[in-house]
Motif scaffolding. Structure first.
Motif, PDB file in Angstrom:
ATOM      1  N   LEU A   1       0.848  -1.188   0.000  1.00  0.00           N
ATOM      2  CA  LEU A   1       0.000   0.000   0.000  1.00  0.00           C
ATOM      3  C   LEU A   1       0.884   1.239   0.000  1.00  0.00           C
ATOM      4  CD1 LEU A   1      -2.874   1.182   0.193  1.00  0.00           C
ATOM      5  CD2 LEU A   1      -2.626   1.092   2.682  1.00  0.00           C
ATOM      6  N   THR A   2       0.692   2.099  -0.988  1.00  0.00           N
ATOM      7  CA  THR A   2       1.525   3.284  -1.171  1.00  0.00           C
ATOM      8  C   THR A   2       0.757   4.556  -0.870  1.00  0.00           C
ATOM      9  OG1 THR A   2       2.693   2.087  -2.905  1.00  0.00           O
ATOM     10  CG2 THR A   2       3.028   4.457  -2.826  1.00  0.00           C
ATOM     11  N   ALA A   3      -0.512   4.629  -1.286  1.00  0.00           N
ATOM     12  CA  ALA A   3      -1.304   5.845  -1.087  1.00  0.00           C
ATOM     13  C   ALA A   3      -2.786   5.504  -1.133  1.00  0.00           C
ATOM     14  CB  ALA A   3      -0.974   6.871  -2.161  1.00  0.00           C
TER      15      ALA A   3
ATOM     16  N   LEU B   1      -3.527   2.897  -4.099  1.00  0.00           N
ATOM     17  CA  LEU B   1      -2.413   2.669  -5.000  1.00  0.00           C
ATOM     18  C   LEU B   1      -1.412   1.807  -4.244  1.00  0.00           C
ATOM     19  CD1 LEU B   1      -1.147   3.492  -7.760  1.00  0.00           C
ATOM     20  CD2 LEU B   1      -0.021   5.350  -6.527  1.00  0.00           C
ATOM     21  N   CYS B   2      -0.967   0.720  -4.875  1.00  0.00           N
ATOM     22  CA  CYS B   2       0.053  -0.114  -4.247  1.00  0.00           C
ATOM     23  C   CYS B   2       1.184  -0.336  -5.240  1.00  0.00           C
ATOM     24  CB  CYS B   2      -0.522  -1.430  -3.738  1.00  0.00           C
ATOM     25  SG  CYS B   2      -1.114  -2.576  -5.005  1.00  0.00           S
ATOM     26  N   THR B   3       2.333  -0.731  -4.717  1.00  0.00           N
ATOM     27  CA  THR B   3       3.545  -0.905  -5.506  1.00  0.00           C
ATOM     28  C   THR B   3       4.112  -2.289  -5.256  1.00  0.00           C
ATOM     29  OG1 THR B   3       4.026   1.449  -5.177  1.00  0.00           O
ATOM     30  CG2 THR B   3       5.817   0.071  -5.988  1.00  0.00           C
ATOM     31  N   THR B   4       4.456  -2.992  -6.345  1.00  0.00           N
ATOM     32  CA  THR B   4       5.143  -4.267  -6.179  1.00  0.00           C
ATOM     33  C   THR B   4       6.586  -3.991  -5.817  1.00  0.00           C
ATOM     34  OG1 THR B   4       5.833  -4.426  -8.486  1.00  0.00           O
ATOM     35  CG2 THR B   4       3.686  -5.393  -7.911  1.00  0.00           C
TER      36      THR B   4
ATOM     37  N   THR C   1       5.676  -2.622 -10.745  1.00  0.00           N
ATOM     38  CA  THR C   1       4.327  -2.330 -11.216  1.00  0.00           C
ATOM     39  C   THR C   1       3.597  -1.573 -10.112  1.00  0.00           C
ATOM     40  OG1 THR C   1       4.234  -4.321 -12.574  1.00  0.00           O
ATOM     41  CG2 THR C   1       2.127  -3.337 -11.974  1.00  0.00           C
ATOM     42  N   TRP C   2       2.813  -0.579 -10.510  1.00  0.00           N
ATOM     43  CA  TRP C   2       1.945   0.140  -9.585  1.00  0.00           C
ATOM     44  C   TRP C   2       0.518  -0.242  -9.934  1.00  0.00           C
ATOM     45  CZ3 TRP C   2       6.024   2.153 -12.274  1.00  0.00           C
ATOM     46  CH2 TRP C   2       7.123   2.532 -11.500  1.00  0.00           C
ATOM     47  N   ARG C   3      -0.257  -0.594  -8.935  1.00  0.00           N
ATOM     48  CA  ARG C   3      -1.634  -1.050  -9.145  1.00  0.00           C
ATOM     49  C   ARG C   3      -2.592  -0.032  -8.528  1.00  0.00           C
ATOM     50  NH1 ARG C   3      -1.695  -6.461  -6.984  1.00  0.00           N
ATOM     51  NH2 ARG C   3      -0.672  -6.908  -8.947  1.00  0.00           N
TER      52      ARG C   3
ATOM     53  N   VAL D   1      -9.585  -3.444  -9.219  1.00  0.00           N
ATOM     54  CA  VAL D   1      -8.405  -3.091 -10.007  1.00  0.00           C
ATOM     55  C   VAL D   1      -8.842  -2.397 -11.297  1.00  0.00           C
ATOM     56  CG1 VAL D   1      -6.415  -3.964 -11.291  1.00  0.00           C
ATOM     57  CG2 VAL D   1      -6.995  -4.959  -9.075  1.00  0.00           C
ATOM     58  N   ILE D   2      -8.308  -1.231 -11.508  1.00  0.00           N
ATOM     59  CA  ILE D   2      -8.597  -0.465 -12.715  1.00  0.00           C
ATOM     60  C   ILE D   2      -7.422  -0.531 -13.685  1.00  0.00           C
ATOM     61  CG2 ILE D   2      -8.979   1.878 -13.601  1.00  0.00           C
ATOM     62  CD1 ILE D   2     -11.381   0.768 -12.157  1.00  0.00           C
ATOM     63  N   ARG D   3      -6.229  -0.364 -13.146  1.00  0.00           N
ATOM     64  CA  ARG D   3      -5.067  -0.269 -14.033  1.00  0.00           C
ATOM     65  C   ARG D   3      -3.812  -0.734 -13.328  1.00  0.00           C
ATOM     66  NH1 ARG D   3      -4.367   1.723 -18.604  1.00  0.00           N
ATOM     67  NH2 ARG D   3      -6.271   2.927 -18.642  1.00  0.00           N
TER      68      ARG D   3
END
Length: 192
Positions: free
Chosen positions: A46-48, A56-59, A68-70, A78-80
């Motif tokens: 979890l990033t933001a 927004l999360c980051t692998t 990858t940012w999800r 999940v949108i993008r």
């Protein structure tokens, strides 16, 4: 609406994904922490979180070029998935990709920032990008200085700190088009 008050992560991410990371969010009105790691997926930190609860999360892969940012919309899922290739050529003339930092999500969850860190010998170069979540289009910020994204203003203007001169505190406002305008101290005080 119910504004978010706390974002919390616990655990450790294993190189190449996985690990024991667990993410929670809480609302300013109180109550129990809400676990969200199952929505993010294993290995996505979890990033933001935006005001509407979108996340927004980051692998955390072994190689930064595989990051990858999800983006997850609060009501849809999940949108993008945004990967490094959407940023275009990185580190040209500035060595090789070392890491990513400065990942933020705008309050309305329409934009994010990514700061690509490049190393050439002992010299660091950082390139800041603004990414439109809906399209995945990355706009580089037009500056030769080391700008670190700080926060988003309600009108989707990005507030950045200039870290190229550690002894002088300079803040800049950045438009969605990636245009930088230095701010005087009085202008920033008026924003508070």
């Amino acid at each position: 609406g119910d504004a978010l008050g706390v974002v919390q992560r616990t655990g450790c991410v294993a190189p190449g994904g996985g690990g024991t990371t667990t993410a929670y969010i809480a609302h300013h009105t109180g109550g129990a922490l809400i676990p969200v790691q199952s929505q993010l997926g294993a290995g996505c930190v979890l990033t933001a979180v935006a005001i509407n609860g979108s996340m927004l999360c980051t692998t955390e892969p072994k190689s930064p070029s595989a990051t990858t940012w999800r983006f997850l919309n609060n009501s849809v899922g999940v949108i993008r998935n945004i990967n490094v290739s959407l940023l275009g050529a990185l580190c040209t003339g500035h060595g090789s990709l070392h890491d990513f930092e400065g990942v933020t999500l705008s309050a309305d969850s329409q934009y994010m920032t990514i700061d690509a860190g490049c190393l050439q010998g002992n010299t660091r170069f950082d390139q800041l990008f603004i990414v439109a979540i809906a399209t995945g289009t990355a706009q580089p910020v037009a500056t030769g200085t080391y700008l670190a994204s700080d926060s988003w203003l309600p009108d989707d203007t990005l507030l950045c700190n200039d870290l190229s001169n550690p002894s002088g505190a300079v803040a800049s406002l950045v438009s969605l088009e990636g245009v930088v305008a230095e701010s005087a101290a009085g202008e920033l005080a008026a924003l508070k």
